[in-house]
Design an enzyme around this catalytic site. Structure first.
Site, PDB file in Angstrom:
ATOM      1  N   TRP A  70       0.866  -1.189   0.000  1.00  0.00           N
ATOM      2  CA  TRP A  70       0.000   0.000   0.000  1.00  0.00           C
ATOM      3  C   TRP A  70       0.897   1.231   0.000  1.00  0.00           C
ATOM      4  O   TRP A  70       1.567   1.520   0.997  1.00  0.00           O
ATOM      5  CB  TRP A  70      -0.918  -0.010   1.214  1.00  0.00           C
ATOM      6  CG  TRP A  70      -1.781   1.220   1.327  1.00  0.00           C
ATOM      7  CD1 TRP A  70      -2.783   1.597   0.491  1.00  0.00           C
ATOM      8  CD2 TRP A  70      -1.707   2.219   2.347  1.00  0.00           C
ATOM      9  NE1 TRP A  70      -3.346   2.778   0.913  1.00  0.00           N
ATOM     10  CE2 TRP A  70      -2.706   3.180   2.060  1.00  0.00           C
ATOM     11  CE3 TRP A  70      -0.910   2.402   3.470  1.00  0.00           C
ATOM     12  CZ2 TRP A  70      -2.917   4.304   2.861  1.00  0.00           C
ATOM     13  CZ3 TRP A  70      -1.109   3.518   4.266  1.00  0.00           C
ATOM     14  CH2 TRP A  70      -2.107   4.457   3.958  1.00  0.00           C
ATOM     15  N   PRO A  72       0.028   4.886  -1.299  1.00  0.00           N
ATOM     16  CA  PRO A  72      -0.920   5.788  -1.969  1.00  0.00           C
ATOM     17  C   PRO A  72      -0.265   7.049  -2.514  1.00  0.00           C
ATOM     18  O   PRO A  72       0.766   7.507  -2.005  1.00  0.00           O
ATOM     19  CB  PRO A  72      -1.907   6.109  -0.846  1.00  0.00           C
ATOM     20  CG  PRO A  72      -1.094   6.018   0.413  1.00  0.00           C
ATOM     21  CD  PRO A  72      -0.119   4.893   0.172  1.00  0.00           C
ATOM     22  N   TRP A  86      19.892  -4.857  -7.724  1.00  0.00           N
ATOM     23  CA  TRP A  86      19.391  -3.561  -7.257  1.00  0.00           C
ATOM     24  C   TRP A  86      18.939  -2.660  -8.408  1.00  0.00           C
ATOM     25  O   TRP A  86      19.071  -1.443  -8.361  1.00  0.00           O
ATOM     26  CB  TRP A  86      20.428  -2.851  -6.378  1.00  0.00           C
ATOM     27  CG  TRP A  86      20.656  -3.607  -5.098  1.00  0.00           C
ATOM     28  CD1 TRP A  86      21.612  -4.522  -4.844  1.00  0.00           C
ATOM     29  CD2 TRP A  86      19.854  -3.516  -3.907  1.00  0.00           C
ATOM     30  NE1 TRP A  86      21.465  -5.037  -3.570  1.00  0.00           N
ATOM     31  CE2 TRP A  86      20.400  -4.433  -2.967  1.00  0.00           C
ATOM     32  CE3 TRP A  86      18.729  -2.767  -3.541  1.00  0.00           C
ATOM     33  CZ2 TRP A  86      19.867  -4.613  -1.702  1.00  0.00           C
ATOM     34  CZ3 TRP A  86      18.205  -2.946  -2.272  1.00  0.00           C
ATOM     35  CH2 TRP A  86      18.770  -3.854  -1.365  1.00  0.00           C
ATOM     36  N   GLY A  99      -4.573   2.723  -3.842  1.00  0.00           N
ATOM     37  CA  GLY A  99      -3.168   2.956  -3.510  1.00  0.00           C
ATOM     38  C   GLY A  99      -2.321   1.707  -3.393  1.00  0.00           C
ATOM     39  O   GLY A  99      -1.218   1.752  -2.829  1.00  0.00           O
ATOM     40  N   LYS A 100      -2.780   0.593  -3.938  1.00  0.00           N
ATOM     41  CA  LYS A 100      -2.037  -0.660  -3.816  1.00  0.00           C
ATOM     42  C   LYS A 100      -1.224  -0.935  -5.083  1.00  0.00           C
ATOM     43  O   LYS A 100      -1.640  -0.575  -6.187  1.00  0.00           O
ATOM     44  CB  LYS A 100      -2.989  -1.818  -3.521  1.00  0.00           C
ATOM     45  CG  LYS A 100      -3.687  -1.675  -2.170  1.00  0.00           C
ATOM     46  CD  LYS A 100      -4.783  -2.696  -1.973  1.00  0.00           C
ATOM     47  CE  LYS A 100      -5.559  -2.399  -0.690  1.00  0.00           C
ATOM     48  NZ  LYS A 100      -6.731  -3.285  -0.519  1.00  0.00           N
ATOM     49  N   GLU A 311      -6.320   1.261   6.056  1.00  0.00           N
ATOM     50  CA  GLU A 311      -5.092   0.487   5.865  1.00  0.00           C
ATOM     51  C   GLU A 311      -4.213   0.473   7.117  1.00  0.00           C
ATOM     52  O   GLU A 311      -3.426  -0.454   7.313  1.00  0.00           O
ATOM     53  CB  GLU A 311      -4.302   1.015   4.667  1.00  0.00           C
ATOM     54  CG  GLU A 311      -4.979   0.773   3.329  1.00  0.00           C
ATOM     55  CD  GLU A 311      -5.201  -0.717   3.036  1.00  0.00           C
ATOM     56  OE1 GLU A 311      -4.379  -1.552   3.478  1.00  0.00           O
ATOM     57  OE2 GLU A 311      -6.202  -1.045   2.348  1.00  0.00           O
ATOM     58  N   ARG A 314      -5.755  -2.222   9.203  1.00  0.00           N
ATOM     59  CA  ARG A 314      -5.342  -3.508   8.614  1.00  0.00           C
ATOM     60  C   ARG A 314      -3.919  -3.864   9.066  1.00  0.00           C
ATOM     61  O   ARG A 314      -3.634  -4.990   9.485  1.00  0.00           O
ATOM     62  CB  ARG A 314      -5.395  -3.429   7.088  1.00  0.00           C
ATOM     63  CG  ARG A 314      -5.006  -4.754   6.406  1.00  0.00           C
ATOM     64  CD  ARG A 314      -4.624  -4.562   4.941  1.00  0.00           C
ATOM     65  NE  ARG A 314      -5.678  -3.984   4.125  1.00  0.00           N
ATOM     66  CZ  ARG A 314      -6.686  -4.667   3.593  1.00  0.00           C
ATOM     67  NH1 ARG A 314      -6.786  -5.967   3.820  1.00  0.00           N
ATOM     68  NH2 ARG A 314      -7.582  -4.053   2.846  1.00  0.00           N
ATOM     69  N   ASP A 335       1.875  -1.213  25.081  1.00  0.00           N
ATOM     70  CA  ASP A 335       2.644  -0.133  25.697  1.00  0.00           C
ATOM     71  C   ASP A 335       2.031   1.235  25.421  1.00  0.00           C
ATOM     72  O   ASP A 335       1.509   1.490  24.339  1.00  0.00           O
ATOM     73  CB  ASP A 335       4.079  -0.155  25.166  1.00  0.00           C
ATOM     74  CG  ASP A 335       4.904   0.987  25.708  1.00  0.00           C
ATOM     75  OD1 ASP A 335       5.258   0.930  26.894  1.00  0.00           O
ATOM     76  OD2 ASP A 335       5.173   1.947  24.947  1.00  0.00           O
ATOM     77  N   GLU A 390      -1.064  -0.802  29.448  1.00  0.00           N
ATOM     78  CA  GLU A 390      -0.272   0.132  30.240  1.00  0.00           C
ATOM     79  C   GLU A 390      -0.933   1.507  30.139  1.00  0.00           C
ATOM     80  O   GLU A 390      -0.762   2.222  29.157  1.00  0.00           O
ATOM     81  CB  GLU A 390       1.177   0.209  29.743  1.00  0.00           C
ATOM     82  CG  GLU A 390       2.034   1.061  30.666  1.00  0.00           C
ATOM     83  CD  GLU A 390       3.250   1.679  29.989  1.00  0.00           C
ATOM     84  OE1 GLU A 390       4.245   1.921  30.691  1.00  0.00           O
ATOM     85  OE2 GLU A 390       3.201   1.935  28.773  1.00  0.00           O
TER      86      GLU A 390
END
Length: 677
Positions: A70, A72, A86, A99-100, A311, A314, A335, A390
């Site tokens: 994702w 976007p 690379w 946006g995927k 997202e 998700r 936390d 916490e």
């Protein structure tokens, strides 16, 4: 508007909440609507949280690789790494809706399309043409190449996957938690490994009698000194301690010892790292986080998630499910959720307990709804799961079921208790200790919301603060802890109060108990990670286990007392027996007496006075014997108690109890009695 189906149960248990019923209903309605949208799209919360199975780099059995990310509002996304030299152009991903970006890379004749343990990055071209090199948010592993500062996402898919030998252990009747950090678990001046912890520390935890291990600093964090709280790669177990399979080995071994394992999960904020984190992921500051000042936690110098984004929910829900499915964790300590629950993040805010503080515009309902969804998903999918919050604010219904209108946690940390002990040691003489004040702090918790009591945790061990042992004995820990020299007044007081403070916290303060690694034996000094300010030294980033193995030092006795405390709870089960009944809190005598789980706890905090034939109330007639004695020579006490004495309780009422016994209770001593007949 959707109403919690069991809301009446919550309101009946806390009448003060009736004035805020409409707020509770609104929060639940927001939760219900979000979950309904998820179910319409993905069938269930659990299925939504299974997104880790398709997002990021996923390898199939035939060696093909699928990549789904994702990202976007960008022009192009490619994947580059060792597998393609690379190259930024050979593996450009296809743009999909919302946006995927996706690509499938076929296996080669030599094996998987992306070889195991090889590095890769996403290459993102923004709408303005800027090229960004980013780590995958879903990366299962991240490594720091030698001599470099940044972490790089690494494909982890060994040819022989780890074979588990143990299942999740049974959920304990009550949690006795050993909070631990893998990296500092060795005596050596280095970062310890998962295997070291599994083979050397887990047996100690089992020997002590704890039934739960809470692991800190597991999620990947570039800065070691952050104690694991500045997470950059949420799905990656930290590579500084070893490989993912070695973490699995640790958890597998813990389960073989019937130890529950909790992950200290950080969903309250994220590291501000750009190239090897989530910050500025797509070239903007508001991809994963709120934009501008709203997206920054000033106190922690970190970024704040936008919990209203589909997202992001998700990503976070999947993160939780991933750690259970992949690593077999048994639950989570969440936390810093005070920072999540309020727009002010708890900064500069004093909570008085007035319910208006919990039901106003300062509450971040989006974050609260996320926590409800997290708990709902976890408890529905995994009946064994344990979640701990916490929270310093005291938010009502935090540990009540979502269906009642609560947030759904099982436990909350009793954070006022360690603050009380430090305040007493810093500001009050022993004669000024208030029994009523200690009693109130230990029992002041919400009905039907379980609390984890602790006298100290990692927070008190960090540089800039002091552990209880250091507050009590300070510099004399370096010179007067030998068993072959005369015990000084400071050491005598320190050892006695260390035992009393921990036992009364354990006995009265909650429905679970927590100890930080090493504090059980009064580990000296503070905890300080390698940094420029200490010349990158590991001297204070380790645990000196040899102190308890040296029979000429007194640390062994504190260790033995902690072990005896755990054995007492395993025998009596007082943590799970309801709240303690306090029959005496005498300010003049400095004595407190309470009953819990059939045991009678007696504490004499007076610095100088001992009492003979001291009458205490007990719950029933019978024969009482000492089950735990802090003055025993086994715990470096003075041996003033004859533990063979039988105390016969008749029908003589005392302190509102139906029966009573007379005991000898010396100064700075705690005794626990159980009825044997």
């Amino acid at each position: 508007m959707a109403r919690p189906p069991q809301l009446d149960k919550l309101l009946e248990s806390d009448c003060y909440l009736r004035n805020y019923e409409s707020d509770i209903v609104k929060r639940y309605d927001r939760f219900s609507n979000f979950v309904s949208r998820i179910k319409d799209s993905e069938t269930s919360l659990a299925a939504f949280a299974d997104s880790y199975k398709k997002y990021g780099v996923i390898q199939h059995e035939n060696g093909d690789i699928e990549v789904l990310e994702w990202v976007p509002h960008v022009k192009q996304v490619a994947i580059a790494g060792d597998f393609n030299g690379w190259s930024t152009s050979s593996h450009v991903m296809q743009k999909r809706d919302f946006g995927k970006w996706y690509i499938r890379i076929p296996a080669t004749t030599n094996g998987p399309a992306i070889p195991h343990n090889s590095m890769y990055k996403l290459v993102i071209t923004t709408d303005s043409g800027e090229v960004l090199w980013r780590i995958s948010p879903w990366a299962h592993y991240a490594k720091q190449p030698e001599g470099e500062l940044e972490y790089i996402s690494t494909h982890w898919f060994p040819q022989q996957p780890y074979k588990w030998t143990s299942d999740h252990p049974p959920t304990p009747h009550a949690l006795r938690i050993y909070e631990a950090h893998v990296g500092i678990s060795s005596e050596e001046l280095k970062v310890a490994s998962y295997r070291h912890f599994a083979d050397n520390v887990l047996p100690r935890i089992k020997d002590l009698g704890y039934n739960c291990v809470q692991l800190m600093a597991i999620m990947e964090h570039p800065y070691y000194g952050s104690f694991g709280y500045h997470v950059s790669s949420f799905f990656a177990a930290s590579s500084r301690y070893g490989t993912p399979d070695e973490l699995k080995y640790l958890i597998d071994k813990a389960h073989s010892l019937r130890l529950v394992v909790l992950l200290d999960v950080i969903h309250s904020h994220a590291a501000g790292n750009v190239n090897d984190g989530l910050n500025m992921f797509n070239g903007t500051d508001h991809c994963f986080f709120h934009s501008g000042a709203k997206g920054k936690q000033e106190l922690w110098d970190s970024k704040l998630f936008d919990y209203n984004k589909w997202e992001i929910i998700r990503f976070l829900l999947s993160n939780l499910k991933w750690y259970i499915d992949e690593y077999m964790f048994d639950g989570f300590r969440f936390d810093g959720i005070t920072s999540m629950l309020y727009h002010h993040h708890g900064i500069g805010t004093g909570f008085t307990g007035n319910y208006d503080e919990y039901f106003n515009m300062s509450v971040d309902v989006d974050a609260l709804v996320y926590l409800m969804m997290a708990n709902k998903m976890l408890h529905d999918a995994y009946p064994f799961v344990i979640t701990i919050a916490e929270d310093v604010s005291g938010m009502p219904s935090l540990c009540r079921a979502v269906d009642e209108g609560g947030v759904g946690f099982d436990y909350r940390l009793a954070m006022a208790i360690p603050d009380m002990w430090i305040k007493l040691l810093k500001e009050k003489s022993d004669n000024e200790w208030s029994m009523s004040g200690i009693w109130w702090t230990l029992i002041n918790r919400r009905e039907q919301e379980k609390a984890v009591a602790y006298a100290e945790s990692h927070d008190q061990a960090l540089v800039g603060d002091k552990t209880l042992a250091f507050w009590l004995m300070d510099a004399e820990m370096y010179t007067n802890m030998s068993t072959i020299t005369h015990r000084s007044v400071i050491i005598d007081r320190g050892l006695a109060l260390h035992k009393l403070i921990r036992l009364i916290t354990f006995g009265l303060g909650g429905e679970a108990y927590l100890n930080f690694m090493g504090n059980e034996f009064g580990h000296p000094e503070w905890l300080d990670f390698p940094r420029d300010g200490n010349n990158q030294s590991y001297h204070y980033a380790r645990r000196q286990w040899g102190l308890i193995e040296d029979k000429q030092l007194r640390y062994q006795y504190l260790y033995a007392f902690d072990k005896a405390m755990m054995a007492l709870e395993e025998r009596v089960h007082f943590l799970s027996s309801g709240r303690g009944y306090v029959s005496k809190k005498d300010e003049g005598d400095k004595v407190m007496v309470f009953e819990r789980g059939g045991a009678v706890f007696v504490f004499n905090f007076h610095p100088t006075r001992s009492y003979t034939d001291y009458r205490i109330g007990v719950p029933k007639a019978g024969e009482y014997k000492v089950a735990l004695n802090s003055d025993s020579t086994s715990f470096d006490g003075h041996g003033r108690i004859d533990e063979a004495v039988k105390h016969i309780a008749g029908d003589y009422k005392h302190d509102g109890r139906p029966s009573s016994i007379q005991v000898y209770i010396p100064s700075r001593v705690a005794l626990v009695f159980v009825c044997t007949q």
